[in-house]
Motif scaffolding. Structure first.
Motif, mmCIF file in Angstrom:
data_model
loop_
_atom_site.group_PDB
_atom_site.id
_atom_site.type_symbol
_atom_site.label_atom_id
_atom_site.label_comp_id
_atom_site.label_asym_id
_atom_site.label_seq_id
_atom_site.Cartn_x
_atom_site.Cartn_y
_atom_site.Cartn_z
ATOM 1 N N PHE A 13 0.833 -1.204 0.000
ATOM 2 C CA PHE A 13 0.000 0.000 0.000
ATOM 3 C C PHE A 13 0.866 1.251 0.000
ATOM 4 N N VAL A 14 1.881 1.287 0.848
ATOM 5 C CA VAL A 14 2.732 2.480 0.952
ATOM 6 C C VAL A 14 3.459 2.736 -0.367
ATOM 7 N N VAL A 15 4.020 1.691 -0.963
ATOM 8 C CA VAL A 15 4.740 1.867 -2.229
ATOM 9 C C VAL A 15 3.772 2.271 -3.342
ATOM 10 N N ALA A 16 2.618 1.628 -3.422
ATOM 11 C CA ALA A 16 1.636 1.990 -4.445
ATOM 12 C C ALA A 16 1.149 3.424 -4.255
ATOM 13 N N ALA A 17 0.895 3.809 -3.016
ATOM 14 C CA ALA A 17 0.455 5.182 -2.740
ATOM 15 C C ALA A 17 1.547 6.181 -3.124
ATOM 16 N N ALA A 18 2.792 5.852 -2.834
ATOM 17 C CA ALA A 18 3.894 6.739 -3.205
ATOM 18 C C ALA A 18 3.983 6.886 -4.724
ATOM 19 N N LEU A 19 3.774 5.804 -5.434
ATOM 20 C CA LEU A 19 3.782 5.861 -6.898
ATOM 21 C C LEU A 19 2.665 6.775 -7.398
ATOM 22 N N VAL A 20 1.473 6.626 -6.828
ATOM 23 C CA VAL A 20 0.347 7.477 -7.227
ATOM 24 C C VAL A 20 0.667 8.945 -6.935
ATOM 25 N N VAL A 21 1.205 9.229 -5.759
ATOM 26 C CA VAL A 21 1.530 10.619 -5.407
ATOM 27 C C VAL A 21 2.561 11.192 -6.382
ATOM 28 N N THR A 22 3.589 10.419 -6.718
ATOM 29 C CA THR A 22 4.655 10.958 -7.570
ATOM 30 C C THR A 22 4.220 11.182 -9.013
ATOM 31 N N VAL A 23 3.192 10.464 -9.477
ATOM 32 C CA VAL A 23 2.737 10.677 -10.854
ATOM 33 C C VAL A 23 1.570 11.656 -10.932
ATOM 34 N N THR A 24 1.066 12.091 -9.807
ATOM 35 C CA THR A 24 -0.034 13.055 -9.766
ATOM 36 C C THR A 24 0.491 14.442 -10.127
ATOM 37 N N PRO A 25 -0.281 15.222 -10.863
ATOM 38 C CA PRO A 25 0.150 16.602 -11.153
ATOM 39 C C PRO A 25 0.461 17.346 -9.846
ATOM 40 N N HIS A 26 1.444 18.215 -9.912
ATOM 41 C CA HIS A 26 1.921 18.911 -8.708
ATOM 42 C C HIS A 26 0.806 19.573 -7.912
#
Length: 187
Positions: A112-125
């Motif tokens: 969950f933490v890694v997937a959430a981090a991936l989502v956050v990093t690809v989200t527009p600023h």
């Protein structure tokens, strides 16, 4: 590099260092006492205290201006941030040492933490902060109310999420102010 440069960030102020080390020690003591009160073995108490030191201290470290400046300096990108998140293998360490923390639970927390981090990093600023908060609050529910975690470790998931998703991945407000506040118009 000094010890402060490695544990906090280069050019950390005295105030930042004092706050970070205080939070780390208080986290270690709190986590260790909770494990002891729950009847944990000496190994469990030591490991849980060390994890507490890292997570409580790290949540505060990653929120400092010095660490924000260091982790979000020019040349740092999503790969660096995701690698930082991915090296946090504490869920598996707890599964190895603490009775009641299963491997599936550890994998679910880590995933969950890694997937959430991936989502956050690809989200527009302009949406990263609310996305990081959404992932953190839902992750807190997952790690405290859905997954089987011993009561003395209920702090673990939320603090891990705060350290990595909120404190580490989000740039400081001054840097965020330089980012576009709204998306580009769709043409």
């Amino acid at each position: 590099m000094t010890i402060n440069d490695r544990l906090i960030a280069p050019n950390a102020t005295r105030g930042e260092a004092a706050l970070c080390y205080s939070a780390a020690v208080a986290g270690a003591v709190t986590a260790g006492l909770l494990a002891r009160h729950a009847g944990g073995s000496a190994l469990v108490i030591v490991v849980v205290a060390l994890v507490g030191f890292d997570l409580f201290g790290g949540a505060v470290v990653n929120a400092t201006t010095s660490a924000k400046r260091w982790f979000h300096r020019p040349g740092r990108d999503a790969r660096h941030h995701l690698a930082f998140v991915a090296i946090h293998l504490q869920p598996f360490l707890l599964a190895l040492v603490v009775p009641g923390v299963g491997w599936w639970t550890a994998a679910a927390i880590y995933g969950f933490v890694v997937a959430a981090a991936l989502v956050v990093t690809v989200t527009p600023h302009y949406l990263r902060t609310p996305v990081a908060f959404a992932a953190t609050v839902f992750g807190a529910v997952l790690t405290t109310a859905v997954l089987a975690v011993p009561a003395f470790l209920l702090w673990f998931g939320p603090v891990l999420l705060i350290k990595l998703l909120l404190a580490h991945l989000l740039p400081d407000s001054a840097a965020a102010d330089r980012l576009p506040s709204t998306p580009a118009p769709v043409v």
